[in-house]
Scaffold this motif. Structure first.
Motif, PDB file in Angstrom:
ATOM      1  N   UNK A 111       2.908   5.521   8.954  1.00 21.43           N
ATOM      2  CA  UNK A 111       1.531   5.764   9.383  1.00 21.43           C
ATOM      3  C   UNK A 111       0.749   4.487   9.614  1.00 21.43           C
ATOM      4  N   UNK A 112       0.669   3.582   8.615  1.00 22.94           N
ATOM      5  CA  UNK A 112      -0.032   2.314   8.832  1.00 22.94           C
ATOM      6  C   UNK A 112       0.562   1.493   9.972  1.00 22.94           C
ATOM      7  N   UNK A 113       1.893   1.565  10.133  1.00 23.95           N
ATOM      8  CA  UNK A 113       2.515   0.827  11.231  1.00 23.95           C
ATOM      9  C   UNK A 113       2.002   1.328  12.586  1.00 23.95           C
ATOM     10  N   UNK A 114       1.861   2.654  12.722  1.00 28.47           N
ATOM     11  CA  UNK A 114       1.360   3.225  13.970  1.00 28.47           C
ATOM     12  C   UNK A 114      -0.114   2.891  14.172  1.00 28.47           C
ATOM     13  N   UNK A 115      -0.881   2.880  13.082  1.00 29.10           N
ATOM     14  CA  UNK A 115      -2.284   2.477  13.176  1.00 29.10           C
ATOM     15  C   UNK A 115      -2.362   1.047  13.691  1.00 29.10           C
ATOM     16  N   UNK A 116      -1.507   0.204  13.146  1.00 28.26           N
ATOM     17  CA  UNK A 116      -1.452  -1.192  13.575  1.00 28.26           C
ATOM     18  C   UNK A 116      -1.110  -1.285  15.060  1.00 28.26           C
ATOM     19  N   UNK A 117      -0.145  -0.484  15.509  1.00 22.77           N
ATOM     20  CA  UNK A 117       0.294  -0.515  16.901  1.00 22.77           C
ATOM     21  C   UNK A 117      -0.836  -0.113  17.846  1.00 22.77           C
ATOM     22  N   UNK A 118      -1.599   0.917  17.479  1.00 25.28           N
ATOM     23  CA  UNK A 118      -2.695   1.371  18.336  1.00 25.28           C
ATOM     24  C   UNK A 118      -3.876   0.409  18.308  1.00 25.28           C
ATOM     25  N   UNK A 119      -4.204  -0.084  17.117  1.00 28.65           N
ATOM     26  CA  UNK A 119      -5.426  -0.876  16.971  1.00 28.65           C
ATOM     27  C   UNK A 119      -5.266  -2.325  17.390  1.00 28.65           C
ATOM     28  N   UNK A 120      -4.051  -2.861  17.303  1.00 30.14           N
ATOM     29  CA  UNK A 120      -3.848  -4.285  17.558  1.00 30.14           C
ATOM     30  C   UNK A 120      -4.363  -4.736  18.923  1.00 30.14           C
ATOM     31  N   UNK A 121      -4.000  -4.048  20.021  1.00 33.61           N
ATOM     32  CA  UNK A 121      -4.539  -4.487  21.313  1.00 33.61           C
ATOM     33  C   UNK A 121      -5.980  -4.060  21.545  1.00 33.61           C
TER      34      UNK A 121
ATOM     35  N   UNK B 295       0.817  -1.219   0.000  1.00 32.82           N
ATOM     36  CA  UNK B 295       0.000   0.000   0.000  1.00 32.82           C
ATOM     37  C   UNK B 295       0.846   1.263   0.000  1.00 32.82           C
ATOM     38  N   UNK B 296       2.141   1.115   0.219  1.00 29.22           N
ATOM     39  CA  UNK B 296       3.061   2.256   0.161  1.00 29.22           C
ATOM     40  C   UNK B 296       2.619   3.415   1.068  1.00 29.22           C
ATOM     41  N   UNK B 297       2.247   3.075   2.300  1.00 31.03           N
ATOM     42  CA  UNK B 297       1.895   4.114   3.261  1.00 31.03           C
ATOM     43  C   UNK B 297       0.459   4.583   3.185  1.00 31.03           C
ATOM     44  N   UNK B 298      -0.397   3.903   2.407  1.00 33.83           N
ATOM     45  CA  UNK B 298      -1.781   4.347   2.260  1.00 33.83           C
ATOM     46  C   UNK B 298      -2.790   3.378   2.890  1.00 33.83           C
ATOM     47  N   UNK B 299      -2.309   2.324   3.488  1.00 38.59           N
ATOM     48  CA  UNK B 299      -3.224   1.314   4.008  1.00 38.59           C
ATOM     49  C   UNK B 299      -3.622   1.537   5.446  1.00 38.59           C
ATOM     50  N   UNK B 300      -4.100   2.730   5.780  1.00 32.09           N
ATOM     51  CA  UNK B 300      -4.430   3.051   7.168  1.00 32.09           C
ATOM     52  C   UNK B 300      -5.618   2.231   7.681  1.00 32.09           C
ATOM     53  N   UNK B 301      -6.702   2.197   6.928  1.00 34.01           N
ATOM     54  CA  UNK B 301      -7.885   1.442   7.342  1.00 34.01           C
ATOM     55  C   UNK B 301      -7.570  -0.052   7.371  1.00 34.01           C
ATOM     56  N   UNK B 302      -6.860  -0.504   6.344  1.00 31.86           N
ATOM     57  CA  UNK B 302      -6.493  -1.923   6.274  1.00 31.86           C
ATOM     58  C   UNK B 302      -5.627  -2.305   7.477  1.00 31.86           C
ATOM     59  N   UNK B 303      -4.690  -1.427   7.851  1.00 31.97           N
ATOM     60  CA  UNK B 303      -3.817  -1.691   8.997  1.00 31.97           C
ATOM     61  C   UNK B 303      -4.626  -1.844  10.274  1.00 31.97           C
ATOM     62  N   UNK B 304      -5.679  -1.027  10.421  1.00 27.92           N
ATOM     63  CA  UNK B 304      -6.513  -1.100  11.623  1.00 27.92           C
ATOM     64  C   UNK B 304      -7.224  -2.444  11.715  1.00 27.92           C
ATOM     65  N   UNK B 305      -7.798  -2.898  10.605  1.00 26.81           N
ATOM     66  CA  UNK B 305      -8.526  -4.170  10.621  1.00 26.81           C
ATOM     67  C   UNK B 305      -7.572  -5.364  10.736  1.00 26.81           C
ATOM     68  N   UNK B 306      -6.413  -5.263  10.106  1.00 25.97           N
ATOM     69  CA  UNK B 306      -5.445  -6.349  10.234  1.00 25.97           C
ATOM     70  C   UNK B 306      -4.904  -6.429  11.666  1.00 25.97           C
ATOM     71  N   UNK B 307      -4.861  -5.290  12.345  1.00 27.34           N
ATOM     72  CA  UNK B 307      -4.420  -5.289  13.733  1.00 27.34           C
ATOM     73  C   UNK B 307      -5.318  -6.104  14.634  1.00 27.34           C
TER      74      UNK B 307
END
Length: 301
Positions: A87-97, A50-62
């Motif tokens: 950005x997606x990495x941080x979304x993943x970090x917040x949403x995962x737990x 996604x080259x830094x554009x997968x914010x929503x996807x990162x949240x659901x994958x988390x």
């Protein structure tokens, strides 16, 4: 009077313990099946593409990542090496737990569908907004250079050592049972405390100090949640008892987000990846999410 209190506490203990244990094992197995088809390596490839554009996807994958906190750090390093985007990495970090399916279902069962839906929307929305904002503000410069280096984590090595030549259904069950054994003590503590509160703590006492009318209850609950370091699987049944005694749902929301979104242990582990300014930003986002969710819930409902 005392006998009646004991009966109420014992009844609540067995009801909560049975319900939550069955839910946890069943949902953990379903999540394990999902992880079988969407392994961490595939998540890394999806986010990297996604080259830094997968914010929503990162949240659901988390939401479908392992429950073990020791898996988070090497997984984040894997995302960094895969160039998934800060950005997606941080979304993943917040949403995962926070978007853990177990937590969502426990919310639904113990506090109701309205609370669970509000929690989900807030956790998802704030995670995405925070990840996007931190990326735009250039916080990626606060990642330590060594975080990009390939290292073999102790968690990964111990997990690989446990692998056995069994079919995937048995392997998923083994993982589910290991997860349950690691969570059970926390679940037991939460159910026990919740049962004691339900049976013995006066309603007016909780309502006076943590009720909806006490404006300071929400930020205090959010701050307490982090050093408290009680897993959400324990906090939610505890919170259900507090609500029954008069604690405001806004304060409950803040307590759960604070305890699930961050902990002292997680912060210490994150220091292997982030510099101090990034650690401070991480804590600020979690506390802001907790406090804002608490006040917003009280305002809306």
């Amino acid at each position: 009077m005392i006998i009646e209190m004991v009966k109420n506490a014992v009844h609540m203990f067995f009801f909560l313990a049975t319900e939550l244990i069955v839910l946890f094992i069943g949902l953990s197995y379903l999540v394990g099946i999902l992880q079988e088809y969407i392994p961490p390596e595939k998540i890394q490839r999806i986010l990297a593409s996604k080259k830094g554009k997968g914010f929503i996807i990162a949240a659901f994958l988390g939401a479908i990542t392992p429950f073990c906190s020791c898996s988070t750090i090497p997984f984040l390093k894997g995302l960094l090496r895969a160039r998934a985007g800060f950005g997606p990495m941080m979304v993943f970090l917040f949403s995962s737990p926070l978007l853990n399916p177990i937590i969502i279902v426990l919310f639904f069962v113990t506090l109701g569908g309205k609370v669970a839906l509000f929690y989900f929307i807030m956790a998802l929305g704030v995670s995405v907004i925070a990840g996007y904002t931190l990326e735009k503000l250039g916080f990626d410069k606060h990642i330590k250079p060594e975080a990009y280096e390939v290292q073999k984590s102790s968690c990964a090595s111990s997990c690989s050592a446990k692998k056995e030549p069994v079919n995937k259904w048995q392997r998923i069950w083994n993982t589910t049972w290991d997860d349950f054994k690691s969570v059970f003590p926390y679940l037991l503590v939460g159910v026990t405390l919740g049962s004691v509160i339900y049976g013995f703590v006066p309603t007016d006492f909780v309502a006076r100090y943590a009720g909806k009318d006490n404006l300071f209850a929400i930020p205090i609950a959010a701050v307490i949640g982090i050093p408290l370091y009680i897993r959400a699987e324990a906090v939610i049944p505890l919170s259900a008892a507090l609500v029954s005694k008069g604690m405001g749902l806004g304060a409950v929301m803040a307590l759960i987000i604070g305890s699930a979104g961050a902990s002292l242990t997680e912060v210490i582990l994150l220091k292997s990846i982030f510099k101090n300014k990034m650690i401070a930003a991480f804590l600020f986002v979690v506390l802001t999410m907790a406090v804002a969710s608490g006040y917003l819930y009280n305002f809306i409902f």
